[in-house]
Design a protein around this motif. Structure first.
Motif, short mmCIF file in Angstrom:
data_model
loop_
_atom_site.label_atom_id
_atom_site.label_comp_id
_atom_site.label_asym_id
_atom_site.label_seq_id
_atom_site.Cartn_x
_atom_site.Cartn_y
_atom_site.Cartn_z
N TRP A 125 0.80 -0.95 -0.07
CA TRP A 125 -0.08 -0.22 0.03
C TRP A 125 0.85 1.36 -0.15
O TRP A 125 0.45 2.20 -0.61
N GLY A 126 2.07 1.30 0.67
CA GLY A 126 2.78 2.29 0.69
C GLY A 126 3.52 2.66 -0.69
O GLY A 126 3.31 3.82 -1.14
N ALA A 127 3.70 1.63 -1.59
CA ALA A 127 4.17 1.84 -2.94
C ALA A 127 3.03 2.27 -3.72
O ALA A 127 3.32 3.15 -4.61
N LEU A 128 2.01 1.76 -3.61
CA LEU A 128 0.89 2.31 -4.40
C LEU A 128 0.47 3.54 -4.06
O LEU A 128 0.08 4.27 -4.87
N GLY A 129 0.42 4.02 -2.75
CA GLY A 129 0.29 5.19 -2.46
C GLY A 129 1.16 6.23 -3.11
O GLY A 129 0.80 7.37 -3.63
N ALA A 130 2.43 5.85 -3.24
CA ALA A 130 3.49 6.64 -3.47
C ALA A 130 3.00 7.01 -5.20
O ALA A 130 3.38 7.80 -6.02
N ILE A 131 2.69 5.89 -5.99
CA ILE A 131 2.47 5.89 -7.36
C ILE A 131 1.29 6.72 -7.64
O ILE A 131 1.23 7.57 -8.62
N ALA A 132 0.42 6.63 -6.88
CA ALA A 132 -0.89 7.47 -6.77
C ALA A 132 -0.46 9.08 -6.79
O ALA A 132 -0.98 10.05 -7.50
N ILE A 133 0.18 9.42 -5.88
CA ILE A 133 0.80 10.74 -5.50
C ILE A 133 1.51 11.32 -6.67
O ILE A 133 1.17 12.15 -7.26
N GLY A 134 2.52 10.25 -7.41
CA GLY A 134 3.11 10.79 -8.41
C GLY A 134 2.35 10.85 -9.59
O GLY A 134 2.51 11.80 -10.41
N ILE A 135 1.37 9.93 -9.93
CA ILE A 135 0.28 10.41 -10.95
C ILE A 135 -0.51 11.64 -10.71
O ILE A 135 -0.53 12.37 -11.75
N ALA A 136 -1.01 11.88 -9.45
CA ALA A 136 -1.52 13.19 -9.24
C ALA A 136 -0.73 14.47 -9.56
O ALA A 136 -0.84 15.21 -10.40
#
Length: 175
Positions: A125-136
């Motif tokens: 979930w931490g990596a997925l959150g980082a990817i979501a932030i990067g996309i945003a």
């Protein structure tokens, strides 16, 4: 099919992001058969070499798909659905080299987050959150551009345009 740059509509950021979600679903379909063959060849191994092989396979297969579609008619299936087309700034079709550059630059949507996840040991979930932030954050680059183009399009010298709605054909019996 070059179009007049002055009259080409710029699609909303929302429309482009929704198209990208559809593109993600189609990417799974594009990857299914190559991954099935790969998994049979490596006997579904989770060895480091197999994991890197999966990553390389995904990069190459998706690259072949996107580069082909963008350089052939400027649209993937998702882009056709959402009436989007990638063109050069003057409306001309995108040549193969420019489509390749656009594909490589499009990885900036997720690459910084993947590097940060690796550097900070983020998983799940931490990596997925980082990817979501990067996309945003990458999506926000459109608001910094005068033509509302994403940063990878600006650097690649391409642009996304909104195609007009197709003209509805009237029923033959209605007169």
């Amino acid at each position: 099919m070059p179009s007049n740059n002055a009259t080409a509509a710029v699609p909303s950021v929302r429309r482009r992001l929704v198209s990208m979600v559809y593109e993600l679903l189609l990417a799974f379909a594009v990857l299914f058969l190559p991954f099935l063959v790969f998994e049979m060849l490596v006997d579904a191994s989770h060895a480091a070499a197999a994991e890197h092989g999966r990553q390389a396979l995904a990069f190459l297969v998706l690259g072949a798909y996107f580069i082909d579609q963008w350089s052939r008619n400027g649209q993937t299936l998702a882009m056709q659905t959402w009436r989007l087309r990638v063109t050069l700034p003057d409306g001309a079709p995108v040549p193969l080299k420019r489509a390749t550059l656009r594909y490589l630059l499009a990885w900036m949507w997720v690459l910084p987050a993947l590097v940060a996840s690796w550097a900070f040991g983020l998983e799940h979930w931490g990596a997925l959150g980082a990817i979501a932030i990067g996309i945003a954050l990458w999506a926000l680059t459109a608001f910094l551009d005068r033509d509302r183009q994403f940063l990878h399009d600006r650097i690649a010298g391409t642009r996304l345009v909104q195609l007009p709605k197709p003209v509805k054909k009237e029923a033959a019996g209605a007169a």
